[in-house]
Design a protein around this motif. Structure first.
Motif, PDB file in Angstrom:
ATOM      1  N   ALA A 414       0.825  -1.205   0.000  1.00  0.00           N
ATOM      2  CA  ALA A 414       0.000   0.000   0.000  1.00  0.00           C
ATOM      3  C   ALA A 414       0.858   1.253   0.000  1.00  0.00           C
ATOM      4  O   ALA A 414       0.461   2.277  -0.566  1.00  0.00           O
ATOM      5  N   LEU A 415       2.042   1.177   0.612  1.00  0.00           N
ATOM      6  CA  LEU A 415       2.895   2.371   0.606  1.00  0.00           C
ATOM      7  C   LEU A 415       3.338   2.688  -0.824  1.00  0.00           C
ATOM      8  O   LEU A 415       3.239   3.827  -1.279  1.00  0.00           O
ATOM      9  N   GLY A 416       3.777   1.656  -1.548  1.00  0.00           N
ATOM     10  CA  GLY A 416       4.227   1.875  -2.916  1.00  0.00           C
ATOM     11  C   GLY A 416       3.082   2.242  -3.836  1.00  0.00           C
ATOM     12  O   GLY A 416       3.093   3.282  -4.487  1.00  0.00           O
ATOM     13  N   GLN A 417       2.078   1.372  -3.862  1.00  0.00           N
ATOM     14  CA  GLN A 417       0.932   1.615  -4.735  1.00  0.00           C
ATOM     15  C   GLN A 417       0.244   2.923  -4.340  1.00  0.00           C
ATOM     16  O   GLN A 417      -0.144   3.712  -5.202  1.00  0.00           O
ATOM     17  N   GLY A 418       0.125   3.151  -3.035  1.00  0.00           N
ATOM     18  CA  GLY A 418      -0.523   4.365  -2.553  1.00  0.00           C
ATOM     19  C   GLY A 418       0.215   5.610  -3.031  1.00  0.00           C
ATOM     20  O   GLY A 418      -0.402   6.576  -3.481  1.00  0.00           O
ATOM     21  N   THR A 419       1.533   5.588  -2.960  1.00  0.00           N
ATOM     22  CA  THR A 419       2.303   6.750  -3.392  1.00  0.00           C
ATOM     23  C   THR A 419       2.120   6.992  -4.888  1.00  0.00           C
ATOM     24  O   THR A 419       1.933   8.122  -5.335  1.00  0.00           O
ATOM     25  N   GLY A 601       2.154 -13.592  -6.749  1.00  0.00           N
ATOM     26  CA  GLY A 601       1.804 -12.187  -6.552  1.00  0.00           C
ATOM     27  C   GLY A 601       0.426 -11.816  -7.083  1.00  0.00           C
ATOM     28  O   GLY A 601      -0.048 -10.703  -6.873  1.00  0.00           O
ATOM     29  N   ASP A 602      -0.205 -12.766  -7.781  1.00  0.00           N
ATOM     30  CA  ASP A 602      -1.408 -12.420  -8.533  1.00  0.00           C
ATOM     31  C   ASP A 602      -2.522 -11.793  -7.702  1.00  0.00           C
ATOM     32  O   ASP A 602      -3.188 -10.873  -8.142  1.00  0.00           O
ATOM     33  N   GLU A 603      -2.711 -12.300  -6.488  1.00  0.00           N
ATOM     34  CA  GLU A 603      -3.880 -11.827  -5.761  1.00  0.00           C
ATOM     35  C   GLU A 603      -3.699 -10.433  -5.156  1.00  0.00           C
ATOM     36  O   GLU A 603      -4.627  -9.871  -4.605  1.00  0.00           O
ATOM     37  N   TYR A 604      -2.483  -9.877  -5.273  1.00  0.00           N
ATOM     38  CA  TYR A 604      -2.241  -8.606  -4.596  1.00  0.00           C
ATOM     39  C   TYR A 604      -2.485  -7.371  -5.454  1.00  0.00           C
ATOM     40  O   TYR A 604      -2.391  -6.263  -4.966  1.00  0.00           O
ATOM     41  N   LEU A 605      -2.791  -7.575  -6.727  1.00  0.00           N
ATOM     42  CA  LEU A 605      -2.970  -6.404  -7.587  1.00  0.00           C
ATOM     43  C   LEU A 605      -4.260  -5.667  -7.230  1.00  0.00           C
ATOM     44  O   LEU A 605      -4.245  -4.509  -6.814  1.00  0.00           O
ATOM     45  N   LEU A 606      -5.366  -6.348  -7.394  1.00  0.00           N
ATOM     46  CA  LEU A 606      -6.660  -5.708  -7.155  1.00  0.00           C
ATOM     47  C   LEU A 606      -6.808  -5.347  -5.685  1.00  0.00           C
ATOM     48  O   LEU A 606      -7.327  -4.285  -5.334  1.00  0.00           O
ATOM     49  N   SER A 607      -6.318  -6.244  -4.807  1.00  0.00           N
ATOM     50  CA  SER A 607      -6.512  -5.968  -3.388  1.00  0.00           C
ATOM     51  C   SER A 607      -5.678  -4.769  -2.936  1.00  0.00           C
ATOM     52  O   SER A 607      -6.084  -4.050  -2.034  1.00  0.00           O
ATOM     53  N   SER A 608      -4.514  -4.530  -3.586  1.00  0.00           N
ATOM     54  CA  SER A 608      -3.735  -3.351  -3.176  1.00  0.00           C
ATOM     55  C   SER A 608      -4.493  -2.074  -3.526  1.00  0.00           C
ATOM     56  O   SER A 608      -4.506  -1.118  -2.756  1.00  0.00           O
ATOM     57  N   VAL A 609      -5.139  -2.087  -4.689  1.00  0.00           N
ATOM     58  CA  VAL A 609      -5.907  -0.902  -5.083  1.00  0.00           C
ATOM     59  C   VAL A 609      -7.125  -0.742  -4.167  1.00  0.00           C
ATOM     60  O   VAL A 609      -7.405   0.337  -3.647  1.00  0.00           O
ATOM     61  N   ALA A 610      -7.831  -1.858  -3.944  1.00  0.00           N
ATOM     62  CA  ALA A 610      -9.027  -1.805  -3.106  1.00  0.00           C
ATOM     63  C   ALA A 610      -8.691  -1.287  -1.717  1.00  0.00           C
ATOM     64  O   ALA A 610      -9.369  -0.407  -1.182  1.00  0.00           O
TER      65      ALA A 610
END
Lengths: 671, 376
Positions: A414-419, A601-610
């Motif tokens: 979330a820190l990376g994607q969030g930034t 890593g597949d399940e972390y794409l959508l969930s990181s955005v959500a």
């Protein structure tokens, strides 16, 4: 029409209209033309009528869905629900269609209405309940997917042959495939719409919501209608897909999610709204489907396929530079490439959306805005934990420990994607950046604790390099972030598979495994380290110059630049941060599992955005606090745990998940 | 002007490459036939192995001279696979081997291929279009065998956790339905939690971690996992549960799982951490990756004018405790004589799917699954 240009020009007074307006569709058509010529030259039989026929039907449902998505994107929205709506329409039709024209006609209408209904629901929540598009449509996605699984828990159903024959047939003695007719009809509908007053409003709202409102446009109604019409287009895509596959499959639409965005962007429509159109998107859809043929003709086999696909995607989008990014001196690459021009349009015409500055002291007053959008996630988290306790008797140390350990991956991501999101971008390369990092880490260490000393920094450097490449694509080549990072994901997948030759080797060192699964004072070591990480994140985004630059760029690139911020470097460093976070997660995930596994890593794409959006971050950038994102992660993890511990069927779980997420976020509406 | 020049040069270069390609095409008396593989995901262990066994079969002595073999990837997207199958037909395929993303969605494309005289063979998944040939395991049997073993082991009584595959797929629903049918015969068996493990170790661990948060290990009596018994045992190891208290688990054929089934204390070179013999009460059945190789054989048989059955059911070969045998080299011959797991020094990844053996594929040994090299 005079009004069109007036409204159009609010944002960009010096735009050369006409040329710009047709640039998107023209460029995507050129790419398509190149593909067809290439296929005609290279394939032994040439590009025949038969190729035209099956390609016409192969790309039609993607094209229809992309047309719908374009409407939403034009008003400045974002719609993740398209794929699931298509699946739902597909299974409803496949289970209900009966032979006979009457049944066919009524179910086609029903399909369109179902799509419209879901689209209207999106529109209602976004326009009138003022929930962020990503959250609203993500919830709809889960609900529609759940409903599709309720209707049909596995592929099946029956579609009468005449139904398929009608949609897959052709006009004029077989020379004009019916799917092209249908897509063209949709585009004619779009052309008519575009030239009405309402069409003008769509662009006006997407260009500048406030200005449009001040001009007396009913912004909410326009937004609502755009979502509803998008739903109709998804309905049409679902109907067509039903005819094309002559069956129902509850998962058929899900993989279209990212494809649709790629089609829209290749078609020249700008994410964020106000520029582009449906013609380009439809052509973009056909470009994407023709990639399959290009890969086949050139025999890019298995591992190389995703790499080639990524490069083709970048090539196809290379005509569309994102105009809101200035030409910067990002490592001076632009000037080396001779693309640097003096910046135009320096007038400040965008009012920063930043939180109001309060001069008054008092913690709550000063942070009222922040609290308003970060607190709900934590409040909901409390409620969920209470439910968990009520259902399963106790919420002990082991429950809390597993929650934090499971959440640790997303908290870091979330820190990376969030930034990246705060700067107005999006990083879709997480899945394979994570996987590749994990593979490299286990392969380099081979379970040897001593080598972690160099292996961890080395893997983090690889992550930084991945982020650097993303940043170069976005800033240096000025390509849309979605295209760059989606392509990067494919390239990384190919690289990862080539590197390990299909079978991961090596183990995670016992030490890293212990960090994820051991216990220190009742909690896994990673939980304690996470406290440091969260502190680091909060300080980084909240208290440093770097953080202020990130928010400044997200608010307005132009203003930030005038204020002396090196926009290019700032944006690129956000991607670097995201890459490093992905690499760190790759290492920890390998530790968690014990070794690296493909697709981990597949399940972390959508969930990181959500998670970051549920935590109060605005997907269009500039607003959001890291602590809120952490709350979002914890909330979603707790919700999934409650559902996973139950014996509810998967379909019901998805519906509940979507509904709860929406309910949690309705409280987040910004005034 | 410069741009124009550049464009021209590019065009010229492209043209010369194209003509070179055309010139260098091999001319042979007997044209080899074209066989394509349309696989789904790259990036899943089982899928990789299955594709490797097909590569190995195509490279085996019997077929090497007769075919040109190409692999294409469709990813998870059925639309792409439809387009791919159509394009393969246009490209002159004689046979197409498919890992079908959907059992029904490809039907129209497959029918069109059959109509043009192309043989279509699906492996693992099924294609319901009648003209297609299918090679797969009996999914219901797969679901039944594990559940029955678990019910017997628990003497018909206890709390069970189920980790399933991907919701909404035929394979998953058929397996789950069959397992539940077995459990329905035992009123004292209770399914306390059920979650999708997505057929991968990472998914299995995440799902199980969430479940254990609400249902501690001591309240669970048995686990049924499509993929992930290795993960379940590892998690119990980390939680400090001794080997003789490990919860019985029924599941598929991962290498680590079978090593764990060896009696506790067995000396095996290359083991470490939780990848070690622990006398795990367990059953491990195979969903052989060589299904892909069999599909290739079926396709060649059809082309050679033989008349193979439309559906080939591959046996799932359950391995129970006490039946685990380590292979020395991993050759087919050795597996035929009864070994069923590989040396940890050779296969370092415990997630590797060890159930490669079928009696129909003497061309396929460990080297085939790992690197696509056929047996001599």
């Amino acid at each position: 029409m005079a009004q069109t240009h007036y409204l159009y020009n609010i944002k960009n007074p010096l735009r050369r209209f006409r040329v710009d307006v047709y640039r998107g569709p023209a460029l995507s058509m050129i790419v398509m033309f190149i593909f067809v010529v290439l296929l005609d030259l290279v394939s032994p039989t040439g590009f025949t009528q038969a190729d035209l026929t099956y390609t016409a039907s192969g790309g039609a449902s993607l094209a229809l869905a992309a047309i719908g998505q374009t409407l939403v994107v034009l008003v400045g929205g974002f719609d993740l629900s398209g794929g699931a709506i298509i699946s739902f329409v597909n299974v409803v039709l496949a289970t209900n269609l009966e032979p006979g024209t009457a049944s066919s006609v009524s179910w086609v209408i029903a399909g369109l209405l179902i799509g419209t209904f879901f689209g209207a629901a999106n529109g209602l929540v976004v326009a009138y309940l003022r929930v962020q598009p990503v959250v609203a449509t993500l919830s709809t996605m889960f609900v529609a997917q759940g409903l599709a699984l309720l209707v049909l828990d596995k592929p099946g159903g029956n579609v009468p042959a005449p139904f398929s024959q009608f949609f897959l047939g052709s006009l004029f003695d077989g020379s004009l495939p019916m799917p092209l007719v249908i897509v063209s009809l949709a585009l004619v509908g779009w052309a008519l719409l575009k030239n009405t007053r309402f069409g003008t409003y769509i662009y006006a709202v997407g260009s500048d919501r406030d200005a449009a409102g001040q001009r007396g446009i009913n912004v909410r109604f326009v937004t609502f209608t755009a979502y509803a019409l998008a739903g109709t287009a998804y309905g049409a895509a679902g109907v067509f897909l039903t005819a094309q596959t002559a069956s129902g499959d509850p998962l058929i639409g899900a993989p279209l999610l990212l494809q649709v965005f790629a089609a829209v962007v290749i078609g020249g429509t700008r994410l964020g709204g106000g520029r582009g159109g449906c013609v380009g998107s439809a052509v973009g859809a056909y470009v994407l489907i023709l990639i399959v043929n290009v890969l086949l003709v050139f025999n890019f086999s298995s591992y190389y396929a995703t790499i080639a696909e990524g490069l083709i995607l970048i090539f196809a989008a290379s005509g569309h530079s994102s105009s809101d990014l200035p030409r910067t001196n990002w490592l001076d690459l632009a000037s080396i490439w001779g693309r640097r021009r003096p910046a135009k349009n320096q007038e400040i015409s965008v009012i920063p959306r930043s939180d109001k500055v309060h001069g008054l002291p008092g913690f709550f007053q000063r942070n009222a805005d922040v609290l308003r959008y970060t607190m709900p996630a934590f409040v909901c988290l409390g409620i969920i934990i209470a439910i968990q306790a009520g259902l399963y008797g106790h919420v002990g140390l082991s429950y809390l420990n597993s929650q934090i350990t499971l959440a640790s991956f997303l908290i870091i991501l979330a820190l990376g994607q969030g930034t990246v999101v705060l700067t107005g971008g999006l990083d879709l390369s997480l899945p394979w950046a994570i996987c590749l990092s994990g593979l490299l880490f286990t392969d380099w260490t081979q379970g040897d604790a001593a080598s972690t000393i160099w292996a961890i920094p080395a893997v983090l450097l690889v992550g930084a390099a991945i982020g650097m490449l993303n940043g170069f694509g976005v800033v240096g080549l000025r390509l849309p972030a979605i295209v760059v990072t989606l392509a990067m994901n494919g390239i990384l997948q190919g690289v990862a598979l080539l590197y390990c030759n299909g079978t991961p080797s090596g183990m995670s060192p016992e030490f890293v495994h212990w960090i994820m699964t051991g216990r220190v004072l009742g909690f896994s070591p990673v939980s304690w380290l996470l406290i440091l990480f969260v502190l680091f994140g909060v300080v980084l985004l909240g208290q440093t110059v770097f953080g202020r630059r990130i928010y400044a760029v997200g608010n307005s690139v132009r203003v930030a630049r005038l204020a002396g911020v090196n926009v290019g470097v700032t944006i690129a460093s956000a991607y670097v941060l995201s890459g490093v976070c992905s690499a760190l997660v790759g290492i920890l995930l390998a530790g968690f599992i014990g070794q690296a596994s493909l697709g981990m890593g597949d399940e972390y794409l959508l969930s990181s955005v959500a998670a970051i959006v549920v935590g109060g971050t605005l997907i269009t950038g500039a607003r959001g606090k890291y602590i809120g994102m952490v709350g979002g992660v914890l909330l979603l993890t707790a919700l999934q745990t409650v559902l996973a511990s139950s014996s509810l069927p998967e379909a019901t779980r998805q519906i509940v998940f979507g509904a709860v997420m929406l309910a949690a976020v309705v409280t987040l509406r910004d005034a | 002007m410069r741009r124009e020049m550049a464009t021209r040069m590019l065009l010229a270069a492209a043209l010369s490459i194209v003509s070179l390609c055309t010139l260098s095409l091999p001319v042979r008396a007997e044209e080899p036939i074209k066989v394509f593989l349309s696989m789904s995901f790259v990036g899943n262990q089982w899928q990789e192995e299955a594709a490797n066994t097909i590569r190995a079969m195509a490279a085996s002595k019997k077929y090497k001279e007769k075919v040109t073999f190409e692999v294409q990837v469709a990813g998870p997207n059925a639309q792409k696979q439809i387009q791919q199958i159509n394009a393969m037909v246009q490209a002159g395929a004689k046979a197409i081997i498919v890992y079908p993303i959907s059992p029904t969605a490809l039907n129209q494309a497959v029918k069109a291929a059959c109509d043009k005289g192309v043989t279509v063979v699906a492996y693992d998944g099924e294609i319901t279009e009648p003209c297609a040939y299918n090679v797969h395991i009996d999914q219901a049997e797969d679901g039944r065998v594990g559940a029955q073993w678990l019910a017997d082991y628990l003497k018909g009584k206890g709390n069970i956790v189920m980790i399933t595959g991907v919701a909404g797929t035929s394979v998953d629903s058929d397996r789950v339905a069959a397992s539940k049918k077995v459990f329905a015969n035992y009123p004292e068996i209770k399914i306390v939690a059920e979650a999708n493990g997505m057929w991968g170790q990472q998914g299995a661990r995440t799902a199980l971690s969430k479940i254990v948060a609400a249902h501690p290990w001591e309240t669970i009596d048995g686990i049924l996992m499509q993929v992930g018994c290795y993960t379940a045992a590892s998690m119990q190891d980390e939680a400090g549960i001794p080997d003789d208290k490990k919860i019985p688990c029924a599941g598929e054929q991962s290498q680590g799982h079978r090593i764990q089934m060896l009696p506790s204390g067995t000396k095996v070179e290359g083991t470490s951490g939780t990848y070690r013999p622990m006398g795990y009460p367990s059953i491990s059945y195979s969903v052989p990756a060589s299904q892909g190789a069999i599909a290739f054989k079926v396709a060649m048989d059809v082309i050679d004018g033989k008349n193979p059955p439309k559906t080939t059911i591959v046996p799932i070969k359950p391995v129970k405790m006490g039946e685990v045998r380590i292979c020395e080299t991993g050759s087919w011959k050795e597996m035929d004589e009864g070994c069923n797991v590989f040396k940890p020094t050779v296969v370092t990844d415990p997630g590797f799917m060890s159930g490669i053996y079928t009696s129909l594929t003497p061309e396929i040994g460990l080297a085939a699954a790992l690197h696509g090299s056929p047996e001599e």
